[in-house]
Write a protein that holds these residues in place. Structure first.
Motif, PDB file in Angstrom:
ATOM      1  N   TYR A 271      -1.100   5.273  24.676  1.00 34.34           N
ATOM      2  CA  TYR A 271      -1.996   6.330  24.195  1.00 34.34           C
ATOM      3  C   TYR A 271      -2.791   5.872  22.980  1.00 34.34           C
ATOM      4  N   GLY A 272      -2.140   5.133  22.102  1.00 36.33           N
ATOM      5  CA  GLY A 272      -2.774   4.768  20.841  1.00 36.33           C
ATOM      6  C   GLY A 272      -3.426   3.396  20.844  1.00 36.33           C
ATOM      7  N   LYS A 273      -3.490   2.738  21.992  1.00 32.24           N
ATOM      8  CA  LYS A 273      -4.061   1.393  22.030  1.00 32.24           C
ATOM      9  C   LYS A 273      -5.595   1.368  21.935  1.00 32.24           C
ATOM     10  N   PRO A 274      -6.310   2.279  22.639  1.00 33.71           N
ATOM     11  CA  PRO A 274      -7.776   2.180  22.578  1.00 33.71           C
ATOM     12  C   PRO A 274      -8.336   2.156  21.151  1.00 33.71           C
ATOM     13  N   VAL A 275      -7.794   2.968  20.255  1.00 35.12           N
ATOM     14  CA  VAL A 275      -8.368   3.023  18.901  1.00 35.12           C
ATOM     15  C   VAL A 275      -8.057   1.732  18.120  1.00 35.12           C
TER      16      VAL A 275
ATOM     17  N   ALA B 279      -5.270  16.030   7.122  1.00 38.67           N
ATOM     18  CA  ALA B 279      -6.686  15.742   6.872  1.00 38.67           C
ATOM     19  C   ALA B 279      -7.199  14.683   7.851  1.00 38.67           C
ATOM     20  N   ILE B 280      -6.405  13.621   8.051  1.00 39.80           N
ATOM     21  CA  ILE B 280      -6.775  12.581   9.021  1.00 39.80           C
ATOM     22  C   ILE B 280      -6.957  13.209  10.403  1.00 39.80           C
ATOM     23  N   ARG B 281      -5.989  14.040  10.787  1.00 40.05           N
ATOM     24  CA  ARG B 281      -6.018  14.658  12.121  1.00 40.05           C
ATOM     25  C   ARG B 281      -7.245  15.554  12.294  1.00 40.05           C
ATOM     26  N   GLN B 282      -7.502  16.386  11.265  1.00 41.07           N
ATOM     27  CA  GLN B 282      -8.604  17.342  11.384  1.00 41.07           C
ATOM     28  C   GLN B 282      -9.965  16.650  11.334  1.00 41.07           C
ATOM     29  N   GLU B 283     -10.094  15.674  10.439  1.00 35.42           N
ATOM     30  CA  GLU B 283     -11.370  14.956  10.327  1.00 35.42           C
ATOM     31  C   GLU B 283     -11.667  14.185  11.609  1.00 35.42           C
ATOM     32  N   TRP B 284     -10.640  13.539  12.142  1.00 34.90           N
ATOM     33  CA  TRP B 284     -10.827  12.762  13.374  1.00 34.90           C
ATOM     34  C   TRP B 284     -11.222  13.684  14.526  1.00 34.90           C
ATOM     35  N   ALA B 285     -10.514  14.810  14.639  1.00 34.14           N
ATOM     36  CA  ALA B 285     -10.824  15.775  15.704  1.00 34.14           C
ATOM     37  C   ALA B 285     -12.249  16.307  15.540  1.00 34.14           C
ATOM     38  N   HIS B 286     -12.617  16.602  14.297  1.00 36.74           N
ATOM     39  CA  HIS B 286     -13.943  17.143  14.015  1.00 36.74           C
ATOM     40  C   HIS B 286     -15.044  16.145  14.403  1.00 36.74           C
TER      41      HIS B 286
ATOM     42  N   ALA C 110     -24.699   3.526  28.137  1.00 40.17           N
ATOM     43  CA  ALA C 110     -25.108   4.449  27.067  1.00 40.17           C
ATOM     44  C   ALA C 110     -23.919   5.266  26.577  1.00 40.17           C
ATOM     45  N   ILE C 111     -23.125   5.767  27.515  1.00 40.42           N
ATOM     46  CA  ILE C 111     -21.917   6.524  27.156  1.00 40.42           C
ATOM     47  C   ILE C 111     -21.004   5.645  26.288  1.00 40.42           C
ATOM     48  N   ARG C 112     -20.788   4.412  26.756  1.00 39.57           N
ATOM     49  CA  ARG C 112     -19.889   3.488  26.056  1.00 39.57           C
ATOM     50  C   ARG C 112     -20.389   3.190  24.646  1.00 39.57           C
ATOM     51  N   GLN C 113     -21.688   2.903  24.535  1.00 38.67           N
ATOM     52  CA  GLN C 113     -22.244   2.522  23.238  1.00 38.67           C
ATOM     53  C   GLN C 113     -22.295   3.700  22.277  1.00 38.67           C
ATOM     54  N   GLU C 114     -22.700   4.850  22.778  1.00 36.53           N
ATOM     55  CA  GLU C 114     -22.780   6.041  21.923  1.00 36.53           C
ATOM     56  C   GLU C 114     -21.391   6.432  21.420  1.00 36.53           C
ATOM     57  N   TRP C 115     -20.431   6.391  22.317  1.00 38.53           N
ATOM     58  CA  TRP C 115     -19.066   6.766  21.941  1.00 38.53           C
ATOM     59  C   TRP C 115     -18.536   5.794  20.886  1.00 38.53           C
ATOM     60  N   ALA C 116     -18.741   4.495  21.127  1.00 37.06           N
ATOM     61  CA  ALA C 116     -18.281   3.483  20.170  1.00 37.06           C
ATOM     62  C   ALA C 116     -18.961   3.676  18.816  1.00 37.06           C
ATOM     63  N   HIS C 117     -20.271   3.948  18.864  1.00 38.81           N
ATOM     64  CA  HIS C 117     -21.031   4.143  17.632  1.00 38.81           C
ATOM     65  C   HIS C 117     -20.510   5.345  16.835  1.00 38.81           C
TER      66      HIS C 117
ATOM     67  N   GLN D 223     -18.540   5.511  13.152  1.00 36.03           N
ATOM     68  CA  GLN D 223     -18.940   6.375  12.036  1.00 36.03           C
ATOM     69  C   GLN D 223     -17.778   7.270  11.596  1.00 36.03           C
ATOM     70  N   ALA D 224     -17.085   7.836  12.582  1.00 38.84           N
ATOM     71  CA  ALA D 224     -15.958   8.713  12.262  1.00 38.84           C
ATOM     72  C   ALA D 224     -14.895   7.939  11.490  1.00 38.84           C
ATOM     73  N   PHE D 225     -14.607   6.737  11.960  1.00 35.56           N
ATOM     74  CA  PHE D 225     -13.570   5.920  11.319  1.00 35.56           C
ATOM     75  C   PHE D 225     -13.940   5.610   9.873  1.00 35.56           C
ATOM     76  N   ARG D 226     -15.232   5.301   9.672  1.00 33.14           N
ATOM     77  CA  ARG D 226     -15.690   4.964   8.306  1.00 33.14           C
ATOM     78  C   ARG D 226     -15.637   6.170   7.370  1.00 33.14           C
ATOM     79  N   SER D 227     -15.604   7.371   7.913  1.00 32.61           N
ATOM     80  CA  SER D 227     -15.631   8.553   7.043  1.00 32.61           C
ATOM     81  C   SER D 227     -14.254   9.199   6.880  1.00 32.61           C
ATOM     82  N   MET D 228     -13.201   8.539   7.351  1.00 32.89           N
ATOM     83  CA  MET D 228     -11.862   9.117   7.213  1.00 32.89           C
ATOM     84  C   MET D 228     -11.453   9.193   5.734  1.00 32.89           C
ATOM     85  N   PRO D 229     -10.674  10.218   5.367  1.00 34.79           N
ATOM     86  CA  PRO D 229     -10.201  10.304   3.978  1.00 34.79           C
ATOM     87  C   PRO D 229      -9.344   9.094   3.629  1.00 34.79           C
TER      88      PRO D 229
END
Lengths: 250, 250
Positions: A150-154, A217-224, B217-224, B228-234
């Motif tokens: 489940y956690g491998k793609p990320v 916070a991690i969970r909510q931000e990621w979901a958001h 497009a789906i793959r690239q947009e999702w990755a992009h 961004q989401a990862f870079r903005s995590m607390p």
């Protein structure tokens, strides 16, 4: 079940584990699966465990006892981390064999060993129930045990050798969160250990309960953010549809 | 291996499948795993398959033959979709048993049946190699077969009964993309079938090759967006670290 992940970076090591154990779905308990060994100051060793709890507890017990009794082979007098992996593999195989012979069942376990011995590089090993082991590489800087899919793609998206320790920790927490969301056998508290290379004595240890504000916070931000991403995906066009109505004529 | 997912919504059904088969890692082929049955106009039936290719091909062959030969039990004269699931289960069990008896091995397969019979609701079934089956529910509107774990978190996040058919299709494609990224045994072409309830004859069928612009497009947009989401995590705070240096003293 269990989910643990170790990451080996240029900057050091990040080790993450959940704490849910179960013997059948109606017998769920909480045990840490992260063991930092008490060692001489020239080394740093952490073990993550997945599998039969009796087996993994017995492995740790044996490791401690061999140090205490000053055995010729113990974690404090090995020159290479690979020797420690080999030693853990032998203990593991012997315990599994013993339980199989006396109880007639295979009490499997798998370990991740992370650590550093002075004068050498930090490294990461995964030790199989058969006693052999693999290490991470620059292309595959992480090793997972337990419910790993489940956690491998990320991890595949964000973990590279040159990532920062903090980024790897956050990515491991997201990986853990995705796993907990999809699998009830993985659960908090979540432990994260961050080891900066050549530091030896003082890794940073984090323990997040289910309601920990940072984990939430991690969970909510990621979901958001995922929700926003999902809403902005390119739409399917009618024109992309295939003309054929019947898909197969075997 | 294989990855297929079916989604049952208020609006209809969305079925998605990959096309990679392998008999050992050095024998990789491409086969569609989505079969729309040719039926009388009062019904719509699609089968997704995972597992032994000889078994799944033989199931489809038998389904077609029973119609062609006008057997008393065939997919065109069953009153309920559950009867079709039961019938597929029987064919499956008999084939697996036959191959086991003559070849001494278990050629397992698992099916997803999606469809609608006039006057009744559209529905979705997963048929096990043992011949029994489950259906989806309002709480669990999707069913997966094959390599299901990598792509489950994104389904858990976004698939609800009241989702639109297009959203479910896009979510299924993201789920497929995550699976392909982490598992080499799942691969294109990716097929998506969208069935609007009470429509019967003309579902929309999409087939995306590896280099299809929409899939890319789906793959690239999702990755992009994930990036961004990862870079903005607390960020982790020093103060969140635990004071204890040694984690366990068993």
């Amino acid at each position: 079940m269990t989910y643990c992940v170790g990451v080996s970076l240029d900057a050091g090591l990040v080790l993450t584990s959940d704490s849910r154990t179960n013997a059948g779905i109606d017998n769920v308990s909480t045990y840490s699966k992260m063991y930092q060994c008490e060692t001489t100051p020239d080394r740093f060793l952490v073990i993550l465990s997945a599998g039969n709890l009796a087996t993994t507890q017995a492995v740790i017990q044996q490791v401690k006892r061999d140090v205490h009794e000053g055995k010729p082979r113990n974690i404090n007098n090995m020159a290479y981390l690979a020797d420690v992996a080999d030693y853990l593999g032998e203990i593991l195989v012997n315990l599994i064999r013993k339980h199989n012979e006396q109880g007639g069942f295979i009490a499997d376990a798998t370990l991740v060993l992370g650590g550093q011995i002075k004068g050498r590089e930090p490294n990461l090993y995964m030790i199989y129930p058969q006693g052999n082991y693999i290490t991470s590489s620059s292309e595959t800087p992480y090793l997972q045990i337990g419910e790993s899919k489940y956690g491998k793609p990320v991890l595949d998206r964000f973990i590279t050798r040159d990532a920062s320790l903090e980024d790897a920790a956050i990515c491991s927490l997201i990986s853990m969160d995705s796993t907990m969301k999809s699998n009830a056998s993985v659960g908090p508290p979540i432990e994260v250990l961050i080891y900066k290379r050549d530091q030896f004595t003082t890794p940073k240890h984090y323990k997040f309960d289910a309601e920990d504000p940072y984990l939430l916070a991690i969970r909510q931000e990621w979901a958001h953010h995922l929700n926003q991403a999902f809403r902005s995906m390119p739409r399917l066009e009618e024109s992309q549809a295939q003309p054929n109505s019947y898909l197969r004529a075997l």
